[in-house]
Scaffold this motif. Structure first.
Motif, PDB file in Angstrom:
ATOM      1  N   UNK A   1      -9.826   4.511   4.635  1.00 29.34           N
ATOM      2  CA  UNK A   1      -8.781   5.407   4.184  1.00 29.34           C
ATOM      3  C   UNK A   1      -7.397   5.793   4.905  1.00 29.34           C
ATOM      4  N   UNK A   2      -7.676   5.439   6.053  1.00 26.96           N
ATOM      5  CA  UNK A   2      -6.648   5.811   6.818  1.00 26.96           C
ATOM      6  C   UNK A   2      -5.464   4.711   6.663  1.00 26.96           C
ATOM      7  N   UNK A   3      -6.125   3.438   6.258  1.00 28.62           N
ATOM      8  CA  UNK A   3      -5.021   2.405   6.063  1.00 28.62           C
ATOM      9  C   UNK A   3      -4.004   2.551   5.029  1.00 28.62           C
ATOM     10  N   UNK A   4      -4.326   3.328   4.193  1.00 28.14           N
ATOM     11  CA  UNK A   4      -3.760   3.870   2.990  1.00 28.14           C
ATOM     12  C   UNK A   4      -2.652   5.042   2.971  1.00 28.14           C
ATOM     13  N   UNK A   5      -3.132   5.679   4.228  1.00 29.71           N
ATOM     14  CA  UNK A   5      -2.581   7.067   4.572  1.00 29.71           C
ATOM     15  C   UNK A   5      -1.714   6.909   5.797  1.00 29.71           C
ATOM     16  N   UNK A   6      -2.109   6.384   7.013  1.00 29.57           N
ATOM     17  CA  UNK A   6      -1.418   6.828   7.922  1.00 29.57           C
ATOM     18  C   UNK A   6       0.070   6.163   8.356  1.00 29.57           C
ATOM     19  N   UNK A   7       0.329   5.211   7.631  1.00 25.51           N
ATOM     20  CA  UNK A   7       1.769   4.431   7.868  1.00 25.51           C
ATOM     21  C   UNK A   7       2.418   4.651   6.771  1.00 25.51           C
ATOM     22  N   UNK A   8       1.819   5.101   5.436  1.00 20.96           N
ATOM     23  CA  UNK A   8       2.885   5.051   4.389  1.00 20.96           C
ATOM     24  C   UNK A   8       4.077   5.918   4.388  1.00 20.96           C
ATOM     25  N   UNK A   9       4.128   7.037   5.069  1.00 19.78           N
ATOM     26  CA  UNK A   9       5.139   8.214   5.161  1.00 19.78           C
ATOM     27  C   UNK A   9       6.071   7.130   6.127  1.00 19.78           C
ATOM     28  N   UNK A  10       5.786   6.670   7.329  1.00 23.07           N
ATOM     29  CA  UNK A  10       6.423   6.356   8.101  1.00 23.07           C
ATOM     30  C   UNK A  10       7.170   4.914   7.506  1.00 23.07           C
ATOM     31  N   UNK A  11       6.580   3.817   6.811  1.00 24.38           N
ATOM     32  CA  UNK A  11       7.093   2.885   6.439  1.00 24.38           C
ATOM     33  C   UNK A  11       7.722   2.820   5.042  1.00 24.38           C
ATOM     34  N   UNK A  12       6.988   3.752   4.129  1.00 27.56           N
ATOM     35  CA  UNK A  12       7.455   3.417   2.706  1.00 27.56           C
ATOM     36  C   UNK A  12       7.947   4.885   2.155  1.00 27.56           C
TER      37      UNK A  12
END
Length: 392
Positions: A140-151
């Motif tokens: 579930x970290x795949x859906x969470x960890x970079x979303x704020x940074x990248x999207x």
């Protein structure tokens, strides 16, 4: 939703139980259990299975009826129902949640073709592969960890699973490489004029340039093109340092050098905008078009000026003259042919199939650059190898 329900079920108090809440409601309405069963059209065995947690399967329609009667949100009642259920039932639900999540975020068919996964993997094997590759403690970290940074400033589309995978893996890769050299724009400006002669060394020229750029704080990695994308290159800003990916799109040696110079233009002139968007893709539709024409012109003029191209074009079919000309201006002959092809395409002439015998095979270049392919054990190990390669 089911994931949230399962998490809520773990946090519910033991008292009152669902059965106790039901009995309290019967008293409040002055109803007997039999009267409720008739009014709600629920069989005694089904109702007892829910209240006593003895049913082997969850009847959603009966849960909905009970939710209305208890005046309780459906997800909360479902959490009560699932609390303390059998391990087998909970595991089935968890497996369902996880495979739904994986299918939502990953193009499993394409990843199997790439060798990233085996098409026969179980849910647990898929989870393990994803977590080990990205260094995650949970899928579930795949859906969470970079979303704020990248999207945070772009709209994500789950139709672009492979592009999403490529962006996230590239960003994570650069984070793990963690170039310790400070980025110096002045040092980069001094270095760029020295790059051109290395295009003549097919086997090691690009590696030498990548090492030099690494020392001035610009990290370059060379990766295979991902199916279902048209990414030629990309510039990222990771930990406030520029990072570039060059792909082997079209397997063309001149295109690799052109892409590198194109992305270096973005590093020199577009860092302020990259601070907001975090990355820019070249070759893919982009809502934030960062001076693509200028970057293309910069790369073209750097490799061969307009004046020099006008000189060599009438002689393009004389390989001896092209080879002699390329040596004089210190570039690989294939770059001359490639520039000619692009210039002809702009006026409607198709020369894409010409001069193939003068374009080098890029296999040795790929091998020497130690590409981070999708069959590596993890991005962490790939990052360690590339750091060793660039600092050797």
């Amino acid at each position: 939703m089911i994931r949230d329900v399962l998490e809520n079920s773990l946090n519910l108090p033991s008292n009152p139980s669902l059965k106790e809440l039901f009995n309290e409601k019967l008293q409040e309405y002055g109803l007997s259990k039999t009267q409720f069963e008739k009014l709600a059209n629920i069989q005694r065995r089904s109702l007892d299975g829910i209240l006593d947690k003895t049913s082997k399967q969850t009847d959603v329609s009966n849960i909905l009826k009970l939710s209305e009667f208890l005046d309780m949100p459906f997800d909360i009642l479902l959490a009560y129902h699932l609390k303390d259920r059998s391990v087998e039932e909970i595991k089935d639900l968890q497996d369902s949640i996880e495979i739904t999540f994986i299918n939502r975020y990953f193009d499993l068919k394409t990843l199997a073709l790439l060798g990233f996964i085996d098409k026969k993997f179980t849910v647990n094997e898929l989870k393990k592969r994803i977590c080990e590759f990205f260094k995650l403690s949970s899928i579930y970290e795949y859906g969470d960890e970079l979303n704020e940074v990248l999207y945070s400033r772009t709209k994500r589309s789950f139709n672009d699973k492979m592009k999403d995978f490529w962006i996230k893996s590239s960003y994570k890769y650069f984070e793990l490489i963690d170039n310790q050299n400070d980025y110096s724009r002045e040092a980069l400006k001094d270095l760029i004029p020295k790059i051109k002669p290395y295009t003549q060394n097919v086997d090691n020229g690009l590696l030498t340039v990548c090492r030099a750029l690494y020392n001035v704080g610009v990290t370059i990695v060379f990766q295979p093109m991902v199916p279902k994308t048209q990414i030629r290159g990309a510039t990222f800003l990771v930990n406030n340092k520029p990072c570039i990916v060059v792909t082997d799109l079209n397997k063309s040696y001149p295109t690799i050098w052109f892409s590198l110079l194109h992305e270096l233009h973005h590093v020199l002139f577009d860092l302020e905008q990259l601070k907001q968007t975090r990355y820019h893709l070249t070759g893919e539709p982009d809502l934030f078009l960062i001076h693509e024409d200028k970057a293309n012109q910069f790369a073209s003029e750097y490799l061969i000026s307009e004046e020099k191209m006008r000189y060599i074009e009438p002689l393009i079919h004389n390989h001896y003259m092209v080879d002699k000309f390329a040596k004089e201006i210190q570039i690989h002959p294939s770059i001359v042919y490639s520039q000619f092809q692009f210039r002809q395409a702009e006026i409607g002439n198709n020369y894409w199939g010409a001069f193939k015998e003068h374009f080098p095979v890029i296999d040795s270049l790929q091998a020497n650059l130690n590409m981070s392919n999708w069959d590596v054990e993890s991005l962490e190990l790939a990052a360690q190898k590339i750091k060793e390669l660039f600092t050797a």
